[in-house]
Design a protein around this motif. Structure first.
Motif, PDB file in Angstrom:
ATOM      1  N   VAL A  14       1.392   6.558   5.749  1.00 20.62           N
ATOM      2  CA  VAL A  14       2.843   6.316   5.834  1.00 20.62           C
ATOM      3  C   VAL A  14       3.550   6.914   4.621  1.00 20.62           C
ATOM      4  O   VAL A  14       4.612   7.535   4.743  1.00 20.62           O
ATOM      5  CB  VAL A  14       3.135   4.802   5.937  1.00 20.62           C
ATOM      6  N   ALA A  15       2.956   6.739   3.433  1.00 18.80           N
ATOM      7  CA  ALA A  15       3.539   7.305   2.214  1.00 18.80           C
ATOM      8  C   ALA A  15       3.596   8.829   2.284  1.00 18.80           C
ATOM      9  O   ALA A  15       4.586   9.444   1.860  1.00 18.80           O
ATOM     10  CB  ALA A  15       2.726   6.858   0.996  1.00 18.80           C
ATOM     11  N   ALA A  16       2.545   9.455   2.837  1.00 14.65           N
ATOM     12  CA  ALA A  16       2.539  10.913   2.996  1.00 14.65           C
ATOM     13  C   ALA A  16       3.647  11.358   3.942  1.00 14.65           C
ATOM     14  O   ALA A  16       4.301  12.382   3.715  1.00 14.65           O
ATOM     15  CB  ALA A  16       1.175  11.371   3.516  1.00 14.65           C
ATOM     16  N   GLY A  17       3.871  10.584   5.015  1.00 17.40           N
ATOM     17  CA  GLY A  17       4.953  10.898   5.939  1.00 17.40           C
ATOM     18  C   GLY A  17       6.320  10.794   5.278  1.00 17.40           C
ATOM     19  O   GLY A  17       7.188  11.647   5.480  1.00 17.40           O
ATOM     20  N   ILE A  18       6.510   9.745   4.463  1.00 15.54           N
ATOM     21  CA  ILE A  18       7.785   9.568   3.750  1.00 15.54           C
ATOM     22  C   ILE A  18       8.022  10.720   2.779  1.00 15.54           C
ATOM     23  O   ILE A  18       9.129  11.272   2.694  1.00 15.54           O
ATOM     24  CB  ILE A  18       7.804   8.219   3.009  1.00 15.54           C
TER      25      ILE A  18
ATOM     26  N   LEU B 244       6.247  12.235  10.623  1.00 13.82           N
ATOM     27  CA  LEU B 244       5.398  11.487  11.555  1.00 13.82           C
ATOM     28  C   LEU B 244       4.079  12.210  11.802  1.00 13.82           C
ATOM     29  O   LEU B 244       2.993  11.601  11.760  1.00 13.82           O
ATOM     30  CB  LEU B 244       6.141  11.285  12.875  1.00 13.82           C
ATOM     31  N   VAL B 245       4.155  13.528  12.028  1.00 15.22           N
ATOM     32  CA  VAL B 245       2.942  14.317  12.263  1.00 15.22           C
ATOM     33  C   VAL B 245       2.049  14.314  11.028  1.00 15.22           C
ATOM     34  O   VAL B 245       0.819  14.193  11.142  1.00 15.22           O
ATOM     35  CB  VAL B 245       3.316  15.765  12.667  1.00 15.22           C
ATOM     36  N   MET B 246       2.646  14.427   9.853  1.00 13.92           N
ATOM     37  CA  MET B 246       1.858  14.415   8.612  1.00 13.92           C
ATOM     38  C   MET B 246       1.108  13.099   8.448  1.00 13.92           C
ATOM     39  O   MET B 246      -0.079  13.088   8.076  1.00 13.92           O
ATOM     40  CB  MET B 246       2.773  14.638   7.407  1.00 13.92           C
ATOM     41  N   GLY B 247       1.771  11.993   8.716  1.00 12.79           N
ATOM     42  CA  GLY B 247       1.116  10.697   8.616  1.00 12.79           C
ATOM     43  C   GLY B 247      -0.070  10.596   9.570  1.00 12.79           C
ATOM     44  O   GLY B 247      -1.134  10.073   9.204  1.00 12.79           O
ATOM     45  N   ILE B 248       0.108  11.116  10.792  1.00 11.59           N
ATOM     46  CA  ILE B 248      -0.988  11.107  11.775  1.00 11.59           C
ATOM     47  C   ILE B 248      -2.155  11.961  11.283  1.00 11.59           C
ATOM     48  O   ILE B 248      -3.317  11.560  11.382  1.00 11.59           O
ATOM     49  CB  ILE B 248      -0.478  11.604  13.139  1.00 11.59           C
ATOM     50  N   PHE B 249      -1.855  13.131  10.722  1.00  8.02           N
ATOM     51  CA  PHE B 249      -2.914  14.006  10.209  1.00  8.02           C
ATOM     52  C   PHE B 249      -3.687  13.343   9.067  1.00  8.02           C
ATOM     53  O   PHE B 249      -4.910  13.473   8.980  1.00  8.02           O
ATOM     54  CB  PHE B 249      -2.322  15.338   9.742  1.00  8.02           C
ATOM     55  N   PHE B 250      -2.983  12.673   8.163  1.00 10.55           N
ATOM     56  CA  PHE B 250      -3.648  12.002   7.042  1.00 10.55           C
ATOM     57  C   PHE B 250      -4.610  10.926   7.546  1.00 10.55           C
ATOM     58  O   PHE B 250      -5.649  10.683   6.932  1.00 10.55           O
ATOM     59  CB  PHE B 250      -2.614  11.400   6.091  1.00 10.55           C
ATOM     60  N   MET B 251      -4.233  10.274   8.660  1.00  5.96           N
ATOM     61  CA  MET B 251      -5.116   9.263   9.238  1.00  5.96           C
ATOM     62  C   MET B 251      -6.292   9.903   9.982  1.00  5.96           C
ATOM     63  O   MET B 251      -7.449   9.518   9.789  1.00  5.96           O
ATOM     64  CB  MET B 251      -4.317   8.381  10.199  1.00  5.96           C
ATOM     65  N   ILE B 252      -6.006  10.892  10.825  1.00  6.00           N
ATOM     66  CA  ILE B 252      -7.035  11.506  11.661  1.00  6.00           C
ATOM     67  C   ILE B 252      -8.126  12.169  10.810  1.00  6.00           C
ATOM     68  O   ILE B 252      -9.324  12.026  11.076  1.00  6.00           O
ATOM     69  CB  ILE B 252      -6.410  12.546  12.616  1.00  6.00           C
TER      70      ILE B 252
ATOM     71  N   ASP C 129       0.827  -1.207   0.000  1.00  6.27           N
ATOM     72  CA  ASP C 129       0.000   0.000   0.000  1.00  6.27           C
ATOM     73  C   ASP C 129       0.860   1.255   0.000  1.00  6.27           C
ATOM     74  O   ASP C 129       0.567   2.232  -0.706  1.00  6.27           O
ATOM     75  CB  ASP C 129      -0.916   0.020   1.226  1.00  6.27           C
ATOM     76  N   VAL C 130       1.923   1.248   0.805  1.00  4.23           N
ATOM     77  CA  VAL C 130       2.818   2.403   0.880  1.00  4.23           C
ATOM     78  C   VAL C 130       3.479   2.652  -0.470  1.00  4.23           C
ATOM     79  O   VAL C 130       3.560   3.792  -0.942  1.00  4.23           O
ATOM     80  CB  VAL C 130       3.895   2.190   1.968  1.00  4.23           C
ATOM     81  N   LYS C 131       3.929   1.574  -1.107  1.00  9.66           N
ATOM     82  CA  LYS C 131       4.622   1.699  -2.395  1.00  9.66           C
ATOM     83  C   LYS C 131       3.716   2.340  -3.446  1.00  9.66           C
ATOM     84  O   LYS C 131       4.118   3.290  -4.130  1.00  9.66           O
ATOM     85  CB  LYS C 131       5.089   0.321  -2.862  1.00  9.66           C
ATOM     86  N   TYR C 132       2.485   1.837  -3.568  1.00 11.86           N
ATOM     87  CA  TYR C 132       1.575   2.369  -4.581  1.00 11.86           C
ATOM     88  C   TYR C 132       1.125   3.792  -4.237  1.00 11.86           C
ATOM     89  O   TYR C 132       1.011   4.641  -5.135  1.00 11.86           O
ATOM     90  CB  TYR C 132       0.361   1.447  -4.718  1.00 11.86           C
ATOM     91  N   SER C 133       0.893   4.053  -2.965  1.00 14.52           N
ATOM     92  CA  SER C 133       0.478   5.402  -2.569  1.00 14.52           C
ATOM     93  C   SER C 133       1.589   6.414  -2.799  1.00 14.52           C
ATOM     94  O   SER C 133       1.346   7.525  -3.292  1.00 14.52           O
ATOM     95  CB  SER C 133       0.065   5.420  -1.084  1.00 14.52           C
TER      96      SER C 133
ATOM     97  N   GLY D 291      -8.881  11.558   7.717  1.00 15.11           N
ATOM     98  CA  GLY D 291      -9.483  10.691   6.723  1.00 15.11           C
ATOM     99  C   GLY D 291      -9.039  10.944   5.293  1.00 15.11           C
ATOM    100  O   GLY D 291      -9.776  10.645   4.345  1.00 15.11           O
ATOM    101  N   VAL D 292      -7.825  11.462   5.127  1.00 10.74           N
ATOM    102  CA  VAL D 292      -7.329  11.696   3.766  1.00 10.74           C
ATOM    103  C   VAL D 292      -6.977  10.381   3.091  1.00 10.74           C
ATOM    104  O   VAL D 292      -7.173  10.215   1.883  1.00 10.74           O
ATOM    105  CB  VAL D 292      -6.100  12.640   3.794  1.00 10.74           C
ATOM    106  N   SER D 293      -6.459   9.417   3.864  1.00  7.82           N
ATOM    107  CA  SER D 293      -6.052   8.141   3.269  1.00  7.82           C
ATOM    108  C   SER D 293      -6.078   7.046   4.329  1.00  7.82           C
ATOM    109  O   SER D 293      -6.286   7.317   5.517  1.00  7.82           O
ATOM    110  CB  SER D 293      -4.648   8.250   2.669  1.00  7.82           C
ATOM    111  N   ASN D 294      -5.826   5.823   3.888  1.00  4.81           N
ATOM    112  CA  ASN D 294      -5.699   4.697   4.813  1.00  4.81           C
ATOM    113  C   ASN D 294      -4.308   4.685   5.427  1.00  4.81           C
ATOM    114  O   ASN D 294      -3.511   5.616   5.217  1.00  4.81           O
ATOM    115  CB  ASN D 294      -5.994   3.379   4.091  1.00  4.81           C
TER     116      ASN D 294
END
Length: 330
Positions: A217-221, A199-207, A81-85, A209-212
């Motif tokens: 994780v891909a957004a954080g990377i 790390l904060v960006m990944g949490i925001f994307f989850m909280i 999922d991370v790779k494709y995202s 509802g931007v992505s799964n």
């Protein structure tokens, strides 16, 4: 040159060759261990004053071990999922960027960078996907090396200085100081801050509802990567997330994410910390950092983001010393 000397040269070369063949497969975890130990060494010193040197090293090693095996678990479950995202985010970013009024020469360079990032990441991930036991072994090497470096840090530093030749000890000390300054700026400043923002960006994307989980994780990377580049930063990622939420009609979530991201990711933290990171982010070191990160990543993979800037900083020190010698000669 007598026969004995030739024999000893041959034996020495054979030992060096065998040593390199032994160490080269585990060079990446060794570099990661050294890097992590360098970042956490101030914390280790503070803990050591309270609980002792050995227990401090064991405590930090235990934390690193738990985090490492959580990483392995996440890698096994989420990496596809991370790779494709990540590929999708990179393509979307470069498609948007290239749609602007970009000069033809810059357009071609950016297009190659876009393809290079995706291909390199895919090959890196596939290499470990098909060999998880190798990844586990490398993490074990990293953990034991991390503990060894922390426990023996003082003796390692002493031995390093003792290896300097007497005739060129001044230059050797300047090179070590230059590497230490670069490592301090890159690892304890720029790199650590970029990791925190990712790390904060990944949490925001989850909280919000931007992505799964994989997309988060891909957004954080991607945030981590963009934060390492001068001028560009994590605002590109959170702006894309906000645009996605607005497009879905989630205006309130988009506004909340925009405000929190502005304050916690970019650009507000960059302004508040500009005295500490400004020189690396905007000054002469920005060029060294940019070339070092990109060139090091292409040449050595992810560990190249450490090797690249340090090697260029050492080259700059050598050039500065050569100019001083040349000036004295005149």
């Amino acid at each position: 040159m007598d026969v004995e000397t030739i024999v000893w040269i041959g034996v020495s070369l054979a030992i060096l060759y065998l040593t390199w063949e032994t160490v080269s497969p585990i060079l990446s975890p060794l570099i990661i261990a050294l890097t992590t130990a360098y970042i956490l060494y101030p914390l280790h010193e503070r803990l050591a004053r309270k609980i002792g040197d050995k227990w401090s090293a064991l405590t930090l090693t235990g934390v690193i071990t738990v985090l490492s095996f959580i990483f392995i678990l996440g890698f096994a479950l989420l990496m596809n999922d991370v790779k494709y995202s990540l590929a999708n985010y990179v393509d979307t970013f470069f498609s948007w960027f290239l749609s602007l009024n970009v000069p033809p020469s810059a357009y071609e360079v950016l297009q190659r960078i876009s393809l290079g990032i995706s291909e390199r990441f895919n090959s890196y991930v596939l290499g470990y996907t098909y060999s998880l036991p190798t990844l586990v072994l490398q993490i074990i090497v990293m953990v034991f090396s991390f503990y060894g470096v922390l426990v023996n840090a003082t003796s390692i530093k002493r031995e390093l200085y003792s290896l300097l030749p007497q005739s060129g000890s001044e230059l050797g000390k300047k090179l070590i100081d230059s590497a230490a300054r670069t490592l301090n700026t890159v690892l304890r400043g720029w790199l650590l801050l970029a990791m925190g923002k990712g790390l904060v960006m990944g949490i925001f994307f989850m909280i919000f509802g931007v992505s799964n989980a994989g997309g988060a994780v891909a957004a954080g990377i991607l945030t981590f990567i963009l934060e390492l580049l001068p001028v560009i930063g994590g605002w590109v990622v959170w702006a894309g997330g906000v645009a996605y939420l607005i497009g879905r009609g989630h205006t309130l979530e988009a506004a909340a994410m925009a405000v929190l991201s502005f304050v916690m990711i970019s650009p507000l933290p960059d302004f508040l910390l500009r005295k500490k990171i400004g020189r690396m982010k905007w000054g002469e070191e920005a060029i060294i950092g940019l070339l070092g990160f990109i060139g090091g990543y292409i040449a050595f993979g992810f560990v190249g983001i450490i090797i690249g800037p340090v090697s260029l900083a050492l080259l700059k020190t050598l050039l500065d010393e050569w100019k001083k010698l040349k000036g004295k000669a005149r």
